[in-house]
Design a protein around this motif. Sequence first.
Motif, PDB file in Angstrom:
ATOM      1  N   ALA A  44     -46.033  16.334  25.679  1.00  0.00           N
ATOM      2  CA  ALA A  44     -47.292  17.114  25.276  1.00  0.00           C
ATOM      3  C   ALA A  44     -47.721  17.104  23.851  1.00  0.00           C
ATOM      4  O   ALA A  44     -48.790  17.099  23.686  1.00  0.00           O
ATOM      5  CB  ALA A  44     -46.941  18.671  25.693  1.00  0.00           C
ATOM      6  N   ALA A  45     -46.697  17.029  22.985  1.00  0.00           N
ATOM      7  CA  ALA A  45     -46.975  16.808  21.517  1.00  0.00           C
ATOM      8  C   ALA A  45     -47.509  15.216  21.451  1.00  0.00           C
ATOM      9  O   ALA A  45     -48.453  15.220  20.732  1.00  0.00           O
ATOM     10  CB  ALA A  45     -45.801  16.785  20.783  1.00  0.00           C
ATOM     11  N   LEU A  46     -47.126  14.417  22.169  1.00  0.00           N
ATOM     12  CA  LEU A  46     -47.822  13.169  21.937  1.00  0.00           C
ATOM     13  C   LEU A  46     -49.192  13.050  22.548  1.00  0.00           C
ATOM     14  O   LEU A  46     -50.215  12.583  21.772  1.00  0.00           O
ATOM     15  CB  LEU A  46     -46.888  11.972  22.619  1.00  0.00           C
ATOM     16  CG  LEU A  46     -47.598  10.617  22.869  1.00  0.00           C
ATOM     17  CD1 LEU A  46     -47.722   9.911  21.587  1.00  0.00           C
ATOM     18  CD2 LEU A  46     -46.826   9.635  23.951  1.00  0.00           C
ATOM     19  N   PHE A  47     -49.502  13.634  23.528  1.00  0.00           N
ATOM     20  CA  PHE A  47     -50.946  13.888  24.137  1.00  0.00           C
ATOM     21  C   PHE A  47     -51.936  14.603  23.211  1.00  0.00           C
ATOM     22  O   PHE A  47     -52.900  14.444  22.743  1.00  0.00           O
ATOM     23  CB  PHE A  47     -50.872  14.273  25.476  1.00  0.00           C
ATOM     24  CG  PHE A  47     -52.151  14.288  26.261  1.00  0.00           C
ATOM     25  CD1 PHE A  47     -52.259  13.092  26.884  1.00  0.00           C
ATOM     26  CD2 PHE A  47     -53.161  15.000  26.184  1.00  0.00           C
ATOM     27  CE1 PHE A  47     -53.270  12.647  27.965  1.00  0.00           C
ATOM     28  CE2 PHE A  47     -54.561  14.610  26.905  1.00  0.00           C
ATOM     29  CZ  PHE A  47     -54.422  13.666  27.750  1.00  0.00           C
ATOM     30  N   GLY A  48     -51.258  15.657  22.620  1.00  0.00           N
ATOM     31  CA  GLY A  48     -51.945  16.381  21.555  1.00  0.00           C
ATOM     32  C   GLY A  48     -52.274  15.746  20.370  1.00  0.00           C
ATOM     33  O   GLY A  48     -53.488  15.856  19.910  1.00  0.00           O
ATOM     34  N   GLY A  49     -51.491  14.893  19.899  1.00  0.00           N
ATOM     35  CA  GLY A  49     -51.722  14.061  18.933  1.00  0.00           C
ATOM     36  C   GLY A  49     -52.723  12.887  19.069  1.00  0.00           C
ATOM     37  O   GLY A  49     -53.697  12.809  18.249  1.00  0.00           O
ATOM     38  N   LEU A  50     -52.877  12.473  20.258  1.00  0.00           N
ATOM     39  CA  LEU A  50     -53.979  11.673  20.702  1.00  0.00           C
ATOM     40  C   LEU A  50     -55.149  12.470  20.676  1.00  0.00           C
ATOM     41  O   LEU A  50     -56.057  11.714  20.107  1.00  0.00           O
ATOM     42  CB  LEU A  50     -53.597  11.127  22.283  1.00  0.00           C
ATOM     43  CG  LEU A  50     -52.427  10.022  22.064  1.00  0.00           C
ATOM     44  CD1 LEU A  50     -52.412   9.757  23.651  1.00  0.00           C
ATOM     45  CD2 LEU A  50     -52.627   8.930  21.404  1.00  0.00           C
ATOM     46  N   THR A  51     -55.305  13.780  21.223  1.00  0.00           N
ATOM     47  CA  THR A  51     -56.486  14.497  21.136  1.00  0.00           C
ATOM     48  C   THR A  51     -56.925  14.762  19.913  1.00  0.00           C
ATOM     49  O   THR A  51     -58.161  14.810  19.553  1.00  0.00           O
ATOM     50  CB  THR A  51     -56.234  15.588  22.056  1.00  0.00           C
ATOM     51  OG1 THR A  51     -55.781  15.194  23.335  1.00  0.00           O
ATOM     52  CG2 THR A  51     -57.464  16.679  22.240  1.00  0.00           C
ATOM     53  N   ALA A  52     -56.063  14.939  18.864  1.00  0.00           N
ATOM     54  CA  ALA A  52     -56.360  15.426  17.520  1.00  0.00           C
ATOM     55  C   ALA A  52     -57.037  14.351  16.878  1.00  0.00           C
ATOM     56  O   ALA A  52     -57.912  14.328  16.054  1.00  0.00           O
ATOM     57  CB  ALA A  52     -55.341  16.009  16.934  1.00  0.00           C
ATOM     58  N   THR A  53     -56.652  13.130  17.119  1.00  0.00           N
ATOM     59  CA  THR A  53     -56.730  11.809  16.295  1.00  0.00           C
ATOM     60  C   THR A  53     -57.692  10.995  16.894  1.00  0.00           C
ATOM     61  O   THR A  53     -58.646  10.298  16.111  1.00  0.00           O
ATOM     62  CB  THR A  53     -55.571  10.948  15.738  1.00  0.00           C
ATOM     63  OG1 THR A  53     -54.777  10.649  17.143  1.00  0.00           O
ATOM     64  CG2 THR A  53     -54.493  11.916  14.869  1.00  0.00           C
ATOM     65  N   GLU A  54     -57.777  10.808  18.182  1.00  0.00           N
ATOM     66  CA  GLU A  54     -58.372   9.815  18.812  1.00  0.00           C
ATOM     67  C   GLU A  54     -58.661   8.585  18.525  1.00  0.00           C
ATOM     68  O   GLU A  54     -59.604   8.122  18.045  1.00  0.00           O
ATOM     69  CB  GLU A  54     -60.120  10.580  19.002  1.00  0.00           C
ATOM     70  CG  GLU A  54     -60.244  11.726  19.750  1.00  0.00           C
ATOM     71  CD  GLU A  54     -61.738  11.916  20.139  1.00  0.00           C
ATOM     72  OE1 GLU A  54     -62.588  10.997  19.909  1.00  0.00           O
ATOM     73  OE2 GLU A  54     -62.010  13.347  20.274  1.00  0.00           O
ATOM     74  N   PRO A  55     -57.397   7.846  18.706  1.00  0.00           N
ATOM     75  CA  PRO A  55     -57.474   6.674  18.001  1.00  0.00           C
ATOM     76  C   PRO A  55     -57.936   5.528  18.795  1.00  0.00           C
ATOM     77  O   PRO A  55     -58.802   5.914  20.031  1.00  0.00           O
ATOM     78  CB  PRO A  55     -55.780   6.215  18.208  1.00  0.00           C
ATOM     79  CG  PRO A  55     -55.425   7.025  19.548  1.00  0.00           C
ATOM     80  CD  PRO A  55     -56.187   8.405  19.358  1.00  0.00           C
ATOM     81  N   PRO A  56     -58.090   4.306  18.600  1.00  0.00           N
ATOM     82  CA  PRO A  56     -58.620   3.174  19.485  1.00  0.00           C
ATOM     83  C   PRO A  56     -58.350   3.398  21.068  1.00  0.00           C
ATOM     84  O   PRO A  56     -57.247   3.821  21.265  1.00  0.00           O
ATOM     85  CB  PRO A  56     -58.219   1.765  18.844  1.00  0.00           C
ATOM     86  CG  PRO A  56     -57.974   2.209  17.439  1.00  0.00           C
ATOM     87  CD  PRO A  56     -57.413   3.637  17.658  1.00  0.00           C
ATOM     88  N   LEU A  57     -59.072   3.036  21.822  1.00  0.00           N
ATOM     89  CA  LEU A  57     -59.122   3.280  23.441  1.00  0.00           C
ATOM     90  C   LEU A  57     -57.754   2.677  23.934  1.00  0.00           C
ATOM     91  O   LEU A  57     -57.122   3.126  24.827  1.00  0.00           O
ATOM     92  CB  LEU A  57     -60.157   2.797  24.199  1.00  0.00           C
ATOM     93  CG  LEU A  57     -61.678   3.506  23.752  1.00  0.00           C
ATOM     94  CD1 LEU A  57     -62.611   3.153  24.566  1.00  0.00           C
ATOM     95  CD2 LEU A  57     -61.279   5.138  23.887  1.00  0.00           C
ATOM     96  N   ALA A  58     -57.326   1.328  23.223  1.00  0.00           N
ATOM     97  CA  ALA A  58     -56.149   0.910  23.988  1.00  0.00           C
ATOM     98  C   ALA A  58     -54.954   1.605  23.500  1.00  0.00           C
ATOM     99  O   ALA A  58     -54.178   1.816  24.276  1.00  0.00           O
ATOM    100  CB  ALA A  58     -56.231  -0.608  23.039  1.00  0.00           C
TER     101      ALA A  58
END
Length: 301
Positions: free
Chosen positions: A263-277
């Motif tokens: 959940a923390a990893l997914f939350g981090g992705l949502t907060a930062t929105e890194p490149p799509l890959a």
Amino acid sequence: MNLAGHERGVGIAEALHGAAEWPVIVLFGLLTQLGDVWFLFLVGGSLYVAGDTLPWRGIDRRKGLFVLALGLTYVALVGALKAIFQLPRPPGAGTPPELVGLPSVLAAVVESITTADSPGFPSGHALGTTMVWGGLALVLPWGTRRKRAVVAAGVILLVSLSRLVLGVHYLADVVAGMALGVVVLGALYRLSDDGTAPGRALFVAAAVGAIGVVVTLTFDSVAASGGALGAWVVWRAVADTTPAHPTTRREVVAGFLVLGAGAALFGGLTATEPPLALTFLGAVVAGGLAVGAPLAGERLA
């Protein structure tokens, strides 16, 4: 199909939102969390990891995973549908209520739970609440099925009403979301042998996620696709070795730690929105951690 706002709302959403003072808006902003993505995944993930060790009567982990798979399918499906229809929300859907003297942190929270800015049709909250709470009514062993259905229907109607009171959806949006939710839930329940074969529902979630990426290549579609794919692939690998019932509390605690990491990893992705890959790879890992959490908990305990 291009439905104008007044045709989708028939004035009901405007009347409800226009008559609501800010305390009512905030109250319904809190109530709408019962159908928010984070809450639906918390419920499904908790049932899956804890199984029948919950303080109240739990369920077989496979049925818990079925509920989690419903959430994954909902996220992938609603993103694709919103991209296809591209129908706007009511005017002012992104405008928070005026709150005088509220600390900036609380003001940000209120704004987050009372506004929305993505396409409006169908309502994701109505769809997700119908699928997940309806799924709970089907698989939980509490009371009678009729009583569970009444509770689920009450929550679904309450969350759908909250979307109208908040002014973020038209009536047609929530009605379509609920109707579609009933159809998809019924199909997945039968496909999954009454929730006992969650891998089939996970496959559908992964397939819908892939379609969503084809329809619209965005952060949300890539994240939904990656999370569903990771969950399905890991389940195929661990289905036969994941215990249907926890044996110790340490196992459950360790499982929740792994679930929390996902959940923390997914939350981090949502907060930062890194490149799509990177988003896709991170979502695959997050989905895999969620599904692998019970087995990992057993190994770590």
